[in-house]
Design a protein around this motif. Structure first.
Motif, PDB file in Angstrom:
ATOM      1  N   PHE A  11      14.360   7.313   0.484  1.00 10.94           N
ATOM      2  CA  PHE A  11      14.028   8.203   1.658  1.00 10.94           C
ATOM      3  C   PHE A  11      14.690   7.888   2.736  1.00 10.94           C
ATOM      4  CE2 PHE A  11       9.970   7.388  -0.911  1.00 10.94           C
ATOM      5  CZ  PHE A  11       9.613   8.830  -1.091  1.00 10.94           C
ATOM      6  N   PRO A  35       4.096  -6.445  -4.239  1.00 10.34           N
ATOM      7  CA  PRO A  35       3.528  -6.250  -2.860  1.00 10.34           C
ATOM      8  C   PRO A  35       3.354  -5.034  -2.265  1.00 10.34           C
ATOM      9  CG  PRO A  35       5.568  -7.616  -2.828  1.00 10.34           C
ATOM     10  CD  PRO A  35       5.420  -7.065  -4.236  1.00 10.34           C
ATOM     11  N   ASN A  36       2.575  -4.910  -1.185  1.00 15.79           N
ATOM     12  CA  ASN A  36       2.471  -3.563  -0.483  1.00 15.79           C
ATOM     13  C   ASN A  36       3.833  -2.869   0.030  1.00 15.79           C
ATOM     14  OD1 ASN A  36      -0.164  -2.937  -0.330  1.00 15.79           O
ATOM     15  ND2 ASN A  36      -0.430  -4.197   1.340  1.00 15.79           N
ATOM     16  N   GLY A  37       4.137  -1.562  -0.547  1.00 14.51           N
ATOM     17  CA  GLY A  37       5.404  -0.965  -0.022  1.00 14.51           C
ATOM     18  C   GLY A  37       6.446  -1.218  -1.035  1.00 14.51           C
ATOM     19  N   GLY A  39       6.887   0.051  -3.826  1.00 19.27           N
ATOM     20  CA  GLY A  39       7.282   1.347  -4.335  1.00 19.27           C
ATOM     21  C   GLY A  39       6.745   1.672  -5.772  1.00 19.27           C
ATOM     22  N   LYS A  40       5.236   1.139  -5.823  1.00 21.47           N
ATOM     23  CA  LYS A  40       4.579   1.525  -6.799  1.00 21.47           C
ATOM     24  C   LYS A  40       4.264   2.764  -6.941  1.00 21.47           C
ATOM     25  CE  LYS A  40       1.565  -2.033  -5.669  1.00 21.47           C
ATOM     26  NZ  LYS A  40       2.189  -2.146  -4.601  1.00 21.47           N
ATOM     27  N   THR A  42       5.336   5.354  -5.428  1.00 22.24           N
ATOM     28  CA  THR A  42       6.586   6.237  -5.582  1.00 22.24           C
ATOM     29  C   THR A  42       6.934   6.287  -6.955  1.00 22.24           C
ATOM     30  OG1 THR A  42       7.231   5.430  -3.291  1.00 22.24           O
ATOM     31  CG2 THR A  42       8.926   6.549  -4.753  1.00 22.24           C
TER      32      THR A  42
HETATM   33  N1  LIG Z   1       7.423  10.395   1.213  1.00 21.32           N
HETATM   34  C1  LIG Z   1       7.860   9.375   1.811  1.00 21.32           C
HETATM   35  N2  LIG Z   1       8.925   9.462   2.897  1.00 21.32           N
HETATM   36  C2  LIG Z   1       9.168   8.165   3.274  1.00 21.32           C
HETATM   37  N3  LIG Z   1       9.088   7.154   2.958  1.00 21.32           N
HETATM   38  C3  LIG Z   1       8.326   7.019   1.857  1.00 21.32           C
HETATM   39  C4  LIG Z   1       7.459   7.900   1.433  1.00 21.32           C
HETATM   40  N4  LIG Z   1       6.684   7.508   0.403  1.00 21.32           N
HETATM   41  C5  LIG Z   1       6.708   6.075   0.368  1.00 21.32           C
HETATM   42  N5  LIG Z   1       7.700   5.704   1.333  1.00 21.32           N
HETATM   43  C6  LIG Z   1       8.246   4.670   1.585  1.00 21.32           C
HETATM   44  O1  LIG Z   1       8.512   3.812   0.576  1.00 21.32           O
HETATM   45  C7  LIG Z   1       8.003   2.556   0.233  1.00 21.32           C
HETATM   46  C8  LIG Z   1       7.349   2.040  -1.131  1.00 21.32           C
HETATM   47  O2  LIG Z   1       5.961   2.882  -0.859  1.00 21.32           O
HETATM   48  P1  LIG Z   1       5.010   3.024  -1.865  1.00 21.32           P
HETATM   49  O3  LIG Z   1       5.704   3.666  -3.135  1.00 21.32           O
HETATM   50  O4  LIG Z   1       3.795   3.972  -1.418  1.00 21.32           O
HETATM   51  O5  LIG Z   1       4.455   1.451  -2.064  1.00 21.32           O
HETATM   52  P2  LIG Z   1       3.366   0.538  -2.985  1.00 21.32           P
HETATM   53  O6  LIG Z   1       2.620   1.701  -3.537  1.00 21.32           O
HETATM   54  O7  LIG Z   1       3.864  -0.216  -3.694  1.00 21.32           O
HETATM   55  O8  LIG Z   1       2.545   0.141  -1.725  1.00 21.32           O
HETATM   56  C9  LIG Z   1       7.322   2.082   1.598  1.00 21.32           C
HETATM   57  O9  LIG Z   1       8.254   1.613   2.411  1.00 21.32           O
HETATM   58  C10 LIG Z   1       7.141   3.440   2.005  1.00 21.32           C
HETATM   59  O10 LIG Z   1       6.749   3.441   3.265  1.00 21.32           O
END
Ligand SMILES: Nc1ncnc2c1ncn2[C@@H]1O[C@H](COP(=O)(O)OP(=O)(O)O)[C@@H](O)[C@H]1O
Ligand SMILES: [Mg+2]
Length: 239
Positions: A11, A35-37, A39-40, A42
């Motif tokens: 991103f 951990p939070n963030g 990429g799970k 995603t």
């Molecule tokens: N659509 C998006 N646009 C920009 N950044 C994103 C988007 N989706 C997720 N992110 C970023 O990607 C990283 C992984 O997010 P995410 O997969 O939600 O983590 P998790 O589910 O492990 O907590 C984070 O830093 C989040 O801010």
């Protein structure tokens, strides 16, 4: 059944998923933690076709890379979301019927809808407006709607979030039955390590989009890299 090869998602400057490769076998309960963030979620968005990415994902021997979400759903992949998504103006029965129109089910099948209402134990609430369900009810409804699509694989995103120990037990029981009785392969993202060690056969730990390790839960929780990057943190949280 599901294979990811060097999957990368950026991103802008952020690499949310970084050269990730893993394989989920048919019939497995496969866990993902980190951990939070990390990429799970995603990873789920990539598997289900919501974003483009580098690398390749195969499902059931077919390349699903770059396929649109409806095609991937039709192939037999269903998911639930971290925050329960329901249709607030519909009844439980209608909501589960909507699920049945999509995905691999190939159209409305009232008998199957009926079976899934029973399977997730929402018979008493069937004519209730979904907005009136409690948290556990909403979670069961979301799982029921996903099951109504007749998936081969069900991907759950933090299904226990916000639940008390009794609700967690009830959802663990439901997930076990989905796997055992319906023969559906399951991927589960979960924060509660106890849930993962009890339910899953293989556990993938990711941090900053990268694989830390992927092994049997007993081995994973004793892996020094996992303890350092993640478990110390989680154990502190659950005390
Ligand atoms: N659509 C998006 N646009 C920009 N950044 C994103 C988007 N989706 C997720 N992110 C970023 O990607 C990283 C992984 O997010 P995410 O997969 O939600 O983590 P998790 O589910 O492990 O907590 C984070 O830093 C989040 O801010
Ligand atoms: Mg998430």
């Amino acid at each position: 059944m599901l294979k990811a090869f060097n999957v990368t998602k950026r991103f802008g400057a952020l690499t949310a998923v970084d050269e990730l490769s893993f394989e989920v076998q048919k019939g497995q309960i496969f866990g993902i933690a980190g951990p939070n963030g990390a990429g799970k979620s995603t990873v789920y968005n990539l598997i289900t076709g919501f974003y483009s990415y580098e690398g390749k994902i195969e499902f059931d021997g077919r390349d699903i890379t770059g396929k649109p979400p409806y095609r991937i759903a039709k192939a037999g992949i269903a998911r639930t979301f971290q925050i329960p998504q329901t249709f607030p103006s519909l009844s439980v029965q209608k909501s589960i019927s909507v699920g049945c129109r999509f995905g691999a089910a190939g159209g409305l099948d009232p008998t199957h809808v009926e079976e899934m209402i029973r399977f997730v134990d929402l018979e008493k609430e069937r004519f209730q407006n979904t907005a009136l369900l409690n948290l556990l009810g909403k979670k069961k409804l979301m799982i029921g709607a996903a099951l109504a699509t007749k998936p081969k694989i069900l991907m759950l995103d933090e299904p226990m979030a916000g639940c008390n120990p009794m609700e967690i037990k009830s959802l663990m029981d439901l997930i076990g039955r989905i796997n055992r009785d319906l023969g559906i392969t399951i991927i589960i993202i979960e924060h509660f390590m106890k849930v993962l060690t009890e339910l899953t056969e293989i556990l993938l730990i990711i941090e900053s989009g990268r694989m830390i390790c992927c092994d049997e839960p007993v081995k994973v929780v004793n892996d020094p890299r996992v303890i350092e990057s993640y478990l110390g943190d989680v154990n502190a949280e659950s005390k």
